[in-house]
Enzyme design. Structure first.
Site, PDB file in Angstrom:
ATOM      1  N   HIS A   1       8.125 -26.866 -37.275  1.00 30.30           N
ATOM      2  CA  HIS A   1       8.397 -25.905 -38.327  1.00 30.30           C
ATOM      3  C   HIS A   1       9.619 -25.706 -39.009  1.00 30.30           C
ATOM      4  O   HIS A   1      10.121 -24.642 -39.269  1.00 30.30           O
ATOM      5  CB  HIS A   1       8.210 -24.367 -37.466  1.00 30.30           C
ATOM      6  CG  HIS A   1       7.181 -24.439 -36.405  1.00 30.30           C
ATOM      7  ND1 HIS A   1       5.784 -24.232 -36.815  1.00 30.30           N
ATOM      8  CD2 HIS A   1       7.167 -24.653 -35.194  1.00 30.30           C
ATOM      9  CE1 HIS A   1       4.949 -24.294 -35.670  1.00 30.30           C
ATOM     10  NE2 HIS A   1       5.779 -24.720 -34.689  1.00 30.30           N
TER      11      HIS A   1
ATOM     12  N   SER B   1      21.659 -35.967 -63.609  1.00 30.68           N
ATOM     13  CA  SER B   1      20.851 -34.817 -64.473  1.00 30.68           C
ATOM     14  C   SER B   1      21.514 -35.255 -65.905  1.00 30.68           C
ATOM     15  O   SER B   1      22.625 -35.635 -66.089  1.00 30.68           O
ATOM     16  CB  SER B   1      21.423 -33.757 -63.854  1.00 30.68           C
ATOM     17  OG  SER B   1      21.360 -32.765 -65.050  1.00 30.68           O
TER      18      SER B   1
ATOM     19  N   GLU C   1      11.458 -38.166 -54.314  1.00 33.20           N
ATOM     20  CA  GLU C   1      10.775 -37.138 -54.871  1.00 33.20           C
ATOM     21  C   GLU C   1       9.442 -37.860 -55.522  1.00 33.20           C
ATOM     22  O   GLU C   1       8.484 -37.372 -55.611  1.00 33.20           O
ATOM     23  CB  GLU C   1      11.378 -36.409 -56.102  1.00 33.20           C
ATOM     24  CG  GLU C   1      12.301 -35.508 -55.175  1.00 33.20           C
ATOM     25  CD  GLU C   1      13.335 -34.847 -56.338  1.00 33.20           C
ATOM     26  OE1 GLU C   1      13.388 -33.845 -56.621  1.00 33.20           O
ATOM     27  OE2 GLU C   1      14.322 -35.522 -56.726  1.00 33.20           O
TER      28      GLU C   1
END
Ligand code: ARG
Length: 474
Positions: free
Chosen positions: A156, A277, A290
């Site tokens: 979890h 970025s 990702e």
């Protein structure tokens, strides 16, 4: 070549219809397999007496020339070319004339496309299995490298129990092993020869399917013509194998993304595998991982599309099936690229040992304390409650298990003795997990050894599989 269905049709199809129904832009990828299938087919036609030796040689000669054109990227497509099968036939007739018109004897594009797909998939499965083995080897090396690192495991996403980081990497080797086994299993069904069932009913011509199958190294032939031209189970199975492999790699990526968060900082990813970025100069993002997650989602979508494509199709061949290739090719390409990328990145991941060590909470030893009490005769449920109370006490008094005295332990149970302090460290917690499959160093070392041997043997498997693939892109 003349318009293929000239006899029946009084007018040619409209350009829009031709454009709408054609698939050459996609199935050109199968060109080399289409030729190999045709070569075997022609040899069979000669063997059973449907063409003469001279005709066989002319056709084989023509097919070889087309193969050369394909390999040199010189095979031209015309605006009227529908699919790869008709291109090869058209070109053959251009090259050798009338004899070329015999190529399609006792064959339909409905069985031909299944053969092309199966030849393609045999190659791709072998390649994918090779990639999986090399990724397993990467994980194994990492597992050896990280043998001295203890990390909290998570359930979890909450800290659970200490484990060796090696054990974590071994877990992924297990998942990949199942992926490999699944691909091998799918290979069996891909490896059933479809050609010769014609459009859907078989043929009155005296063909020898067993012979063609043998030429192309298929150990068995399909048994029902209706099933053969409509079956795409084999393809869907392979795609499922890809998708499940990707799901595993997506989970691995997710762990790395989390471990790479500024607040956690367990890993250092090499600059060359990250991106920045456009606006924030300080950023170094784990975009690769990702995108693995993102591309996995796209593949699940494509896979769902394939299932939907075949759902409810009436027997036997339906043109809908032409739409199977685009998702198939895309999923296979994505799977190959992800396996390749992960194999490159894994060896370069560095772990911030100090941070990992400092971040494990003493509470991850709570189960060890409960098991200590069980060993002293307490029923597990009672032990569980005692330790739960100790955890609460620590939280309320801003303490950890490490800062408790024996007197404090005794307040919760008289059973506690000085030996409690022996088990209160992460190393001992790991090393007592000697049950089969547990994370003790003895187990993990044994597992590393077992995998080393097993992965070496996997190479034999590849060699034997490659022998089974007759001709193709070795
Ligand atoms: N290109 C088709 C496919 O990919 C095979 C051609 C079958 N065409 C036909 N009209 N029966 O499935």
């Amino acid at each position: 070549m003349k318009y293929m269905w000239e006899g029946r049709f009084k007018e040619k199809a409209e350009k829009d219809i031709i454009d709408f129904t054609k698939s050459i832009d996609i199935d050109k990828k199968l060109a080399i397999y289409d030729i190999e299938g045709s070569i075997a087919h022609v040899k069979m036609l000669f063997k059973v007496g449907l063409i003469t030796k001279k005709e066989k040689e002319e056709i084989l000669d023509g097919l070889k020339k087309i193969k050369k054109e394909i390999n040199e990227n010189k095979l031209k497509f015309l605006p009227t070319d529908e699919d790869i099968h008709t291109v090869v036939e058209r070109r053959l007739i251009e090259l050798i004339g009338k004899t070329g018109e015999k190529l399609h004897t006792a064959r339909s594009r409905n069985d031909q496309i299944v053969l092309d797909e199966k030849l393609f998939l045999r190659d791709e499965i072998i390649y994918l299995i090779k990639q999986i083995i090399s990724l397993q080897n990467c994980f194994l090396k990492k597992s050896e490298e990280c043998f001295d690192i203890i990390i909290s495991s998570y359930t979890h996403l909450k800290q659970s129990q200490p484990v060796l980081l090696s054990h974590y990497f071994l877990a992924y080797i297990e998942k990949l092993e199942r992926d490999k086994e699944r691909f091998l299993e799918s290979y069996k069904r891909v490896n059933i020869f479809p050609l010769g069932v014609g459009a859907c009913a078989g043929t009155s011509l005296p063909i020898d399917r067993e012979y063609t199958a043998k030429l192309l190294n298929f150990p068995a032939i399909s048994k029902n013509s209706l099933d053969t031209v409509s079956d795409r189970d084999f393809l869907i199975e392979v795609v499922f194998c890809c998708v499940l492999t990707l799901i595993h790699l997506s989970s691995f990526s997710q762990d790395l993304i989390i471990w790479n968060m500024d607040e956690i900082d367990f890993v250092k990813l090499p600059d060359r595998y990250c991106t920045g970025s456009s606006l924030m100069p300080h950023k170094k993002n784990p975009d690769v991982f990702e995108l693995i997650r993102g591309k996995t989602s796209s593949c699940i979508g494509l896979f769902t599309g394939l299932l939907t494509l075949v759902k409810g199709l009436p027997l036997s061949y339906n043109r809908d099936l032409q739409e199977d290739k685009k998702p198939l090719f895309e999923i296979i390409e994505i799977t190959k690229s992800i396996l390749k990328i992960i194999s490159k990145v894994v060896p370069k991941i560095e772990f911030n040992k100090e941070i990992i060590k400092n971040k494990i909470s003493s509470f991850t030893l709570s189960t060890d304390i409960a098991e200590y009490l069980v060993k002293k005769g307490k029923p597990f449920r009672e032990a569980y409650i005692i330790v739960g109370n100790i955890v609460n006490y620590c939280i309320e008094n801003n303490k950890t298990f490490f800062s408790l005295t024996l007197d404090e332990f005794k307040k919760f149970s008289q059973v506690f003795e000085n030996d409690i302090f022996k088990i209160l460290n992460f190393e001992s917690s790991v090393n007592v997990k000697i049950s089969d499959g547990g994370t003790s160093s003895i187990n993990v070392k044994r597992e590393i050894g077992r995998w080393k041997k097993k992965l070496e043997k996997s190479l034999d498997l590849i060699i034997s599989l490659e022998k089974g693939v007759s001709i193709l892109r070795k």
